[in-house]
Design a protein around this motif. Structure first.
Motif, short mmCIF file in Angstrom:
data_model
loop_
_atom_site.label_atom_id
_atom_site.label_comp_id
_atom_site.label_asym_id
_atom_site.label_seq_id
_atom_site.Cartn_x
_atom_site.Cartn_y
_atom_site.Cartn_z
N GLY A 32 33.30 -38.41 55.49
CA GLY A 32 34.13 -38.01 54.37
C GLY A 32 34.35 -36.51 54.28
N ILE A 33 34.90 -36.10 53.17
CA ILE A 33 35.29 -34.71 52.97
C ILE A 33 34.10 -33.84 52.58
N THR A 34 34.25 -32.55 52.83
CA THR A 34 33.45 -31.52 52.15
C THR A 34 34.35 -31.01 51.03
N PRO A 35 34.02 -31.30 49.78
CA PRO A 35 35.01 -31.16 48.69
C PRO A 35 35.14 -29.75 48.13
N TYR A 36 35.73 -28.87 48.94
CA TYR A 36 35.99 -27.52 48.41
C TYR A 36 37.48 -27.21 48.37
N ASP A 37 38.31 -28.21 48.65
CA ASP A 37 39.76 -28.05 48.53
C ASP A 37 40.37 -29.44 48.44
N ALA A 38 41.62 -29.51 48.05
CA ALA A 38 42.27 -30.80 47.85
C ALA A 38 42.55 -31.48 49.19
N THR A 39 42.99 -32.73 49.12
CA THR A 39 43.28 -33.54 50.30
C THR A 39 44.54 -33.04 50.99
N HIS A 40 44.41 -32.56 52.23
CA HIS A 40 45.60 -32.16 52.96
C HIS A 40 46.02 -33.27 53.92
N MET A 41 47.14 -33.06 54.61
CA MET A 41 47.70 -34.14 55.42
C MET A 41 46.81 -34.50 56.60
N GLY A 42 46.01 -33.55 57.08
CA GLY A 42 45.05 -33.89 58.13
C GLY A 42 44.03 -34.90 57.65
N VAL B 201 30.31 -38.14 51.18
CA VAL B 201 30.90 -36.90 50.67
C VAL B 201 29.87 -35.81 50.90
N THR B 202 30.21 -34.79 51.68
CA THR B 202 29.28 -33.69 51.92
C THR B 202 29.37 -32.71 50.75
N ASP B 203 28.71 -33.10 49.66
CA ASP B 203 28.87 -32.34 48.41
C ASP B 203 27.88 -31.20 48.26
N VAL B 204 27.20 -30.81 49.34
CA VAL B 204 26.52 -29.52 49.41
C VAL B 204 26.51 -29.10 50.87
N ASP B 205 27.10 -27.93 51.13
CA ASP B 205 27.18 -27.41 52.49
C ASP B 205 27.68 -25.97 52.40
N ASP B 206 27.52 -25.22 53.49
CA ASP B 206 27.89 -23.81 53.47
C ASP B 206 29.33 -23.56 53.04
N PRO B 207 30.34 -24.28 53.60
CA PRO B 207 31.72 -23.98 53.19
C PRO B 207 31.96 -24.17 51.69
N LEU B 208 31.33 -25.20 51.12
CA LEU B 208 31.46 -25.44 49.68
C LEU B 208 30.83 -24.30 48.89
N LEU B 209 29.64 -23.89 49.29
CA LEU B 209 28.95 -22.82 48.57
C LEU B 209 29.72 -21.50 48.70
N GLU B 210 30.26 -21.25 49.90
CA GLU B 210 31.02 -20.01 50.10
C GLU B 210 32.28 -19.99 49.24
N ARG B 211 32.97 -21.12 49.14
CA ARG B 211 34.18 -21.18 48.32
C ARG B 211 33.84 -20.98 46.84
N ALA B 212 32.72 -21.57 46.40
CA ALA B 212 32.31 -21.43 45.00
C ALA B 212 32.01 -19.97 44.67
N VAL B 213 31.33 -19.28 45.57
CA VAL B 213 31.03 -17.86 45.35
C VAL B 213 32.31 -17.04 45.34
N GLU C 136 30.33 -28.14 40.11
CA GLU C 136 31.57 -28.44 39.40
C GLU C 136 32.76 -28.45 40.35
N LEU C 137 32.77 -27.51 41.31
CA LEU C 137 33.84 -27.48 42.31
C LEU C 137 33.84 -28.78 43.12
N ALA C 138 32.67 -29.20 43.56
CA ALA C 138 32.58 -30.44 44.34
C ALA C 138 33.04 -31.64 43.53
N GLU C 139 32.63 -31.70 42.28
CA GLU C 139 33.00 -32.84 41.44
C GLU C 139 34.51 -32.88 41.21
#
Length: 409
Positions: free
Chosen positions: A44-54, A82-94, A102-105
């Motif tokens: 599944g997704i790493t949820p730090y951005d919306a669903t794109h066409m890829g 759902v990879t709801d904790v990972d470096d890209p998610l944490l970096e986007r949140a910062v 909250e970003l992941a949710e």
């Protein structure tokens, strides 16, 4: 974690074909015979951005897999993480000054909305990495205790040499693996590792980052690959039918996950087939969050694009091909949707019995959705040119397109 609501799948007369699908590990097509319950795991997704066409293209491919299996009168046990904790998610949140949870949710909720709009069939189990941690920790402890993992400054690494089958999923040589590891979240240059390719199983707690009680491992959070292994083993067991995702997951993610599971269980293979969808590009580059060249499903929906047209645009390209998203691809899909809806709106038409079998055969042949669309196009053209006297034909075409392609006419 909950998934999204399922759209009803109409029953069709007769029975579908067994699926012949391209397996990355063997480099050729294999015929899958799952038994009464087909088992599939899709990353599944790493949820730090919306669903794109890829994303949408990948999940559309594995939605077709489900529909082919359902048409053979099997049940489908589908699991997605759902990879709801990972470096890209944490970096986007910062970067954006947001709380990472909250970003992941929020982004997971938007993903559910997009999947619902596109009529993707939901997984039976939709599991977040965070909720899987209690099951991940004992697996890492088992690998460590068996000598398949080691400590490096508090971080726990998997030893790829512990699995004699390592490398069989992607078929890459060591140099290619090392390059991709550096590009895709690995750390091959870290001093002290036994093998540059060894992936992290458990990251010791870092200042300012979330961490959890890892029992004998210490506080920290799980690595990427062990997350999917824990979820898949818990809900599907070894030897499930398909491990799926985008082609960029063949290495390192699916390679490493297979080795984790095989070292844990002593069994092989982790999955019967490794199935990978191609990449979708925009303006000559792979569509990705890092490049920022994204077309979002939610943005198209807000602009009033019919989700059925979005789905037809995805279906117009073979799932394994790399292709370019353009305005013309979408325009062609909008026009096709209008033609199909006009064709099935008439009270009768040419017989559709052969069409059902054509669509079944196309999809059973490595998910050849362009061939399936061409078959419906031919029926719609015949309907437009000559019509027919079969009062049940338009309804049968609608049900076929719905059941096998996920498009509501």
């Amino acid at each position: 974690m909950h998934a999204w609501p399922a759209s009803e799948v109409p029953a069709l007369p007769g029975k579908g074909r067994d699926l012949r699908i391209h397996d990355t590990a063997t480099g050729g097509r294999i015929t899958l015979d799952p038994g009464p319950v087909a088992r599939i795991y899709v990353c599944g997704i790493t949820p730090y951005d919306a669903t794109h066409m890829g994303h949408a293209a990948t999940y559309n491919a594995f939605d077709l897999v489900q529909r082919v299996w359902l048409d053979t009168k099997r049940q489908v046990h589908y699991v997605q993480n759902v990879t709801d904790v990972d470096d890209p998610l944490l970096e986007r949140a910062v970067r954006d000054g947001q709380d990472w949870a909250e970003l992941a949710e929020r982004e997971t909720a938007l993903f559910r909305e997009d999947m619902t709009a596109l009529r993707m069939l939901p997984p039976r189990h939709y599991i977040g990495a965070v909720e899987a941690i209690p099951g991940i920790v004992p697996l890492v402890e088992r690998l460590r205790d068996a000598g398949a993992a080691y400590d490096l400054d508090g971080d726990i690494y998997f030893s790829v040499d512990a699995d004699p089958h390592f490398g069989e999923v992607s078929g890459l040589d060591a140099d290619a693996m090392r390059l991709l590891s550096a590009e895709r979240g690995g750390d091959p240059e870290r001093p002290g590792k036994k093998n540059p390719l060894d992936p992290m199983l458990w990251m010791a707690a870092r200042p300012g980052e979330p961490s959890w009680d890892g029992a004998s491992l210490g506080d920290g959070r799980p690595g990427w690959h062990i997350e999917c292994v824990a979820i898949a083993l818990d809900h599907l067991g070894m030897g499930f039918d398909i491990q799926g995702g985008g082609s960029d997951l063949a290495f390192p993610h699916h390679e490493m996950g297979a080795s984790h599971a095989q070292a844990l269980t002593g069994e092989h293979p982790f999955a019967q087939a490794y199935v990978h969808a191609g990449m979708v590009g925009l303006d000559g580059e792979k569509m990705s969050k890092s490049r920022g060249n994204l077309v979002f499903v939610s943005a198209l929906r807000r602009d009033g694009v019919d989700p059925a047209a979005i789905r037809l645009a995805l279906l117009s390209r073979h799932y394994r091909s790399d292709w370019e998203w353009t305005d013309q691809v979408l325009a062609d899909a909008v026009e096709r949707l209008a033609r199909w809806r006009a064709a099935v709106s008439r009270p009768d038409g040419p017989s559709a019995d052969a069409l059902v079998e054509e669509v079944r055969e196309a999809l059973a042949d490595d998910l050849d959705s362009p061939a399936a669309l061409a078959a419906v196009d031919r029926w719609a053209a015949l309907q437009g040119a000559e019509g027919g006297t079969d009062e049940g034909a338009p309804g049968l075409v609608s049900r076929t397109v719905d059941a096998l392609l996920g498009v509501a006419l």
